[in-house]
Enzyme design. Structure first.
Site, short mmCIF file in Angstrom:
data_model
loop_
_atom_site.label_atom_id
_atom_site.label_comp_id
_atom_site.label_asym_id
_atom_site.label_seq_id
_atom_site.Cartn_x
_atom_site.Cartn_y
_atom_site.Cartn_z
CD GLN B 131 -2.16 39.38 38.79
OE1 GLN B 131 -2.68 40.44 38.48
NE2 GLN B 131 -2.46 38.26 38.17
N GLY B 132 2.19 39.82 41.27
CA GLY B 132 3.46 39.79 40.54
C GLY B 132 3.55 38.59 39.63
CB SER B 134 3.35 40.64 33.71
OG SER B 134 2.01 40.30 33.51
CD GLU B 249 -10.28 37.46 38.42
OE1 GLU B 249 -9.78 38.54 38.07
OE2 GLU B 249 -11.00 37.33 39.43
CG ASN B 373 -9.46 41.78 23.35
OD1 ASN B 373 -9.21 41.61 24.55
ND2 ASN B 373 -10.50 42.47 22.93
#
Ligand SMILES: Cc1cc2nc3c(=O)[nH]c(=O)nc-3n(C[C@H](O)[C@H](O)[C@H](O)COP(=O)(O)OP(=O)(O)OC[C@H]3O[C@@H](n4cnc5c(N)ncnc54)[C@H](O)[C@@H]3O)c2cc1C
Lengths: 357, 389
Positions: B131-132, B134, B249, B373
């Site tokens: 997964q690209g 960030s 998710e 968070n």
């Protein structure tokens, strides 16, 4: 203390901080520290010798014993600077051994230890998280810091009502080594008393005092580390941008930083007042109360500050390349050495049950 | 265990929940490689492919995909049961970005041709995805991403850098969020692009994480030519697609199992350290245990919503916050009671899976990834509590 004496004291502490810069330059990179991680023995023996030459191993011993005759305040200031630079050389356990050997009349390897030519470790600990020294002659001794580099072990052994001291060459009794999160080692020794030589009949008074001092000096090392990690985090909060803003402008993070600042300030105040109390001659329960207060605070605060520093960095804090993680790992290893926060809180309450209003 | 018959994949979704749970247990018992239970670190492809291929052969690889695409077609509620049982059994994660993220995205937004091209290769393990999203400058503020794709004839030319790309070194395909319109509002100029990692111009540099493990990477793109047909969905609509995928998710990140596992380790450690009987420790343990039980109850209310076919709102962020911080509190407690053992690199002697320092470090990133968070708290205060600002 008169004003002049107080000035002298402050000057002496300032000098010791300056001399620490020779080993841990303020703001210097941590390449040397990184390169030593998980190598054998985990520190630089040449630098350890240099520490001896600078008089650090015997900093607390009287001059007639070959020491520098300085106070707990100086020792804590030194440890704080070393903690800032994560200096791995085992000064704290070596200074502990120097005090024990001095109490034994300066016998055995004291001169070579003070010169930093050998590492002498006191093998006092028979279980985890304790300050008790039962001195069971054949019992395994645990958690010997940087044991991979040790040349001699000192074994306290209970003989009747006294705690005798024996010397055991590491070549004759090889410890087993486990690696630690900060790149160092902890050793376990199964003492072979047949190879041991007696140095003294009773170190029963000196050893607990020296362990208390080691606990306080460990607190100071942790203070230096957490303060540096916090400083790096503040720098990051001032510079990192997300959502078109410097993240340090987010109030949620400002409050977190303010909370950490208070932890650091409480830790410093606790350590400095404990060091002053010891230098003023506190003994017995007064000494134990002062040390336990400082170590309980430093253990808890160093873990909290370092883990929050990771969080405030985001992903980059979770990499080994970025230095803040090194401070987390150091706190993991040192927070519980010479007594965990729980142990020290308990001890504090047994020796100081009443609140002085 | 052995008495339970494992029905063919196509029949799994018609079992009732309790039967299904028993079947999952029997399936794991029969198929899961014992040596891969509760691995101390995220496994690389060479280590977990044995399990990936086992799942592929048995047809169990893609629980959430519809049956016509080779999935099990399980309801969200059954997927949760499956996840719970996997976690209970200590099943390792595979290189599952294709199964969990890319597959559903292609199923929802891809062309028929893209479905034919990509889905079967996930099912066979031929394509391993990473997964690209960030970038160095775009983490919490993902929409600020700058890796750019510029159309040149039949190709997009991609330039830029991704980072924290988990297991990119194992992957042969990467799905990217790329900027395709510099002038639009930042969320509106982003597209979703599929890239073969063998294309010239891609460099992957592993990054050692705090577990001292090479788990994530920096991924560089230097004039990488990607066929135009590898764009998924509409041009400049990549942001909405990626976001739609995230809702579901978050409930997984809020699954209480991780904390349950840590609590069981804490008890073993407390017994070993001789503090279990201690009143002070019992109170502390009780606090953690009750938080775990309450989290389970709260989690249950979200699962019930899924069972009733409702979608989850932004309040699911609560689960992620409570679970990840509880996990951390448990590992903090382990560290505090372990004495000098807290600093060891390896598990404690005599308990292979009592890795105090390892668990303490492993608990850290959960409050950073998947929306930190702090970001989850922002979501709660803005989108759930509707506080001003
Ligand atoms: C183990 C791990 C695996 C990962 N795997 C992948 C992957 O496979 N693919 C991928 O694309 N990415 C991956 N990521 C990246 C992850 O999504 C980002 O780390 C995350 O989004 C945070 O971004 P950042 O690291 O840039 O931190 P930043 O966004 O820079 O945050 C720094 C600090 O600022 C806080 N902050 C930021 N904005 C606000 C705000 N508005 N209010 C209050 N506080 C704020 C954050 O909470 C954090 O504490 C992974 C990360 C980790 C740790």
């Amino acid at each position: 203390m008169s004003a002049a004496e107080a000035d002298d004291r402050a000057e002496s502490i300032r000098m010791i901080r300056d001399s620490a810069a020779a080993v841990a330059p303020p703001g210097g990179d941590l390449k040397r520290v990184r390169d030593l991680r998980w190598q054998d023995p985990g520190y630089d023996a040449g630098l350890f010798r240099q520490m001896g030459e600078m008089g650090w191993i015997g900093l607390r011993l009287p001059e007639e014993m070959g020491g520098a005759g300085l106070g707990v305040g100086e020792m804590c200031a030194l440890a704080e600077e070393l903690g800032r630079g994560l200096v791995p050389e085992p000064l704290i356990p070596a200074a502990l051994s120097a005090q024990v050997l001095a109490a034994a009349g300066g016998k055995g390897p004291l001169p070579v230890l003070l010169a930093g030519e050998v590492l002498v470790l006191t093998a006092w600990q028979e279980r985890a998280d304790t300050l008790e020294v039962p001195g069971t002659s054949e019992a395994s001794r645990h958690f010997l810091p940087m044991a991979a580099g040790a040349d001699f072990f000192l074994l306290p052994v209970r003989e009747g009502g006294r705690l005798a001291l024996y010397e055991l060459p590491a070549a004759r009794c090889v410890p087993t080594i486990e690696r630690t999160q900060d790149g160092g080692t902890l050793g376990t020794l199964a003492p072979n008393m047949a190879e041991a030589t007696k140095l003294a009949d009773d170190v029963g008074e000196a050893l607990p005092a020296a362990l208390d001092e080691a606990a306080l000096v460990t607190a100071a090392y942790l203070l230096g580390g957490m303060e540096r990690a916090f400083g790096m985090t503040l720098d990051y909060l001032r510079q990192r941008q997300q959502f078109g803003k410097i993240i340090g402008t987010f109030q949620a993070l400002q409050h977190r930083a303010a909370d950490l600042k208070m932890q650091v300030a409480l830790t410093r105040a606790s350590i400095e007042s404990a060091a002053a109390a010891l230098d003023a001659g506190a003994t017995g329960d007064a000494r134990r109360a002062a040390v336990s207060r400082a170590k309980a605070r430093a253990a808890e605060a160093s873990l909290r500050v370092t883990r929050e520093c990771i969080q405030l960095h985001g992903g980059i804090g979770y990499t080994d390349e970025y230095d803040v993680g090194l401070y987390l790992r150091k706190a993991m290893v040192m927070a519980n050495q010479y007594g965990s926060a729980t142990l020290h809180r308990r001890r504090f309450m047994t020796v100081s049950p009443e609140v002085e209003a | 265990m052995d008495a339970i018959r494992i029905p063919p994949p196509a029949e799994l979704d018609s079992l009732d929940d309790e039967q299904f749970r028993q079947v999952v247990r029997a399936f794991l018992h029969a198929n899961y490689p014992e040596h891969l239970r509760n691995p101390p670190k995220r496994l690389h492809w060479v280590e977990n492919k044995e399990w990936y291929f086992r799942l592929a052969e048995t047809g169990w690889l893609c629980p959430g995909w519809p049956k016509e695409h080779g999935g099990l077609g399980l309801s969200p509620a059954k997927q949760i049961i499956l996840t719970e049982e996997y976690e209970r059994h200590g099943v390792a994660r595979t290189n599952d970005h294709g199964v969990v993220m890319l597959g559903p995205l292609v199923i929802n937004y891809g062309t028929e041709e893209q479905k034919r091209r990509f889905l079967p290769k996930i099912l066979t393990g031929e394509h391993i995805w990473c997964q690209g999203y960030s970038e160095p400058g775009a983490g919490s503020d993902l929409a600020a991403l700058r890796t750019e794709a510029v159309l040149d004839g039949d190709h997009y030319v991609v330039n830029g850098q991704k980072t924290w790309t988990t297991l990119a070194m194992d992957a042969n395909w990467i799905f990217l969020l790329v900027r395709t319109d510099r002038n639009a509002k930042k969320q509106e100029g982003i597209s979703f692009l599929l890239v073969d990692m063998k294309t010239p111009g891609i460099t992957v540099r592993p990054i050692i994480n705090l577990e001292m493990h090479d788990e994530f990477c920096e991924t560089f793109f230097d004039n990488v030519r990607v066929p135009k047909e590898n764009l998924v969905g509409q041009l400049n609509k990549g942001w909405d697609m990626a976001k739609a995928l995230l809702g579901f998710e978050r409930i997984f990140l809020g699954s209480p199992r991780q904390s349950g596992y840590a609590l069981s380790r804490l008890k073993i450690l407390a017994e070993r350290m001789g503090v279990w009987e201690d009143a002070e420790f019992q109170d502390r343990y009780a606090r953690l245990r009750l938080e775990f039980e309450d989290l389970k109850a709260l989690y249950g209310t979200f699962v019930d919503r899924l069972k009733r076919g409702q979608s989850l709102g932004p309040d699911v962020s609560m689960l992620k916050i409570i679970q990840t911080e509880l996990f951390q509190k448990i590992t903090d407690c382990m560290l505090e009671i372990a004495g000098e053992n807290a600093g060891l690199m390896e598990p404690m002697e005599g308990n292979r899976d009592l890795n105090i320092g390892g668990l303490y470090i492993q608990a850290r990133p959960a409050t950073i990834y998947g929306g930190s968070n702090e970001i989850q708290r922002n979501i709660l205060s803005k989108n759930v509590l509707e506080l001003p600002g």
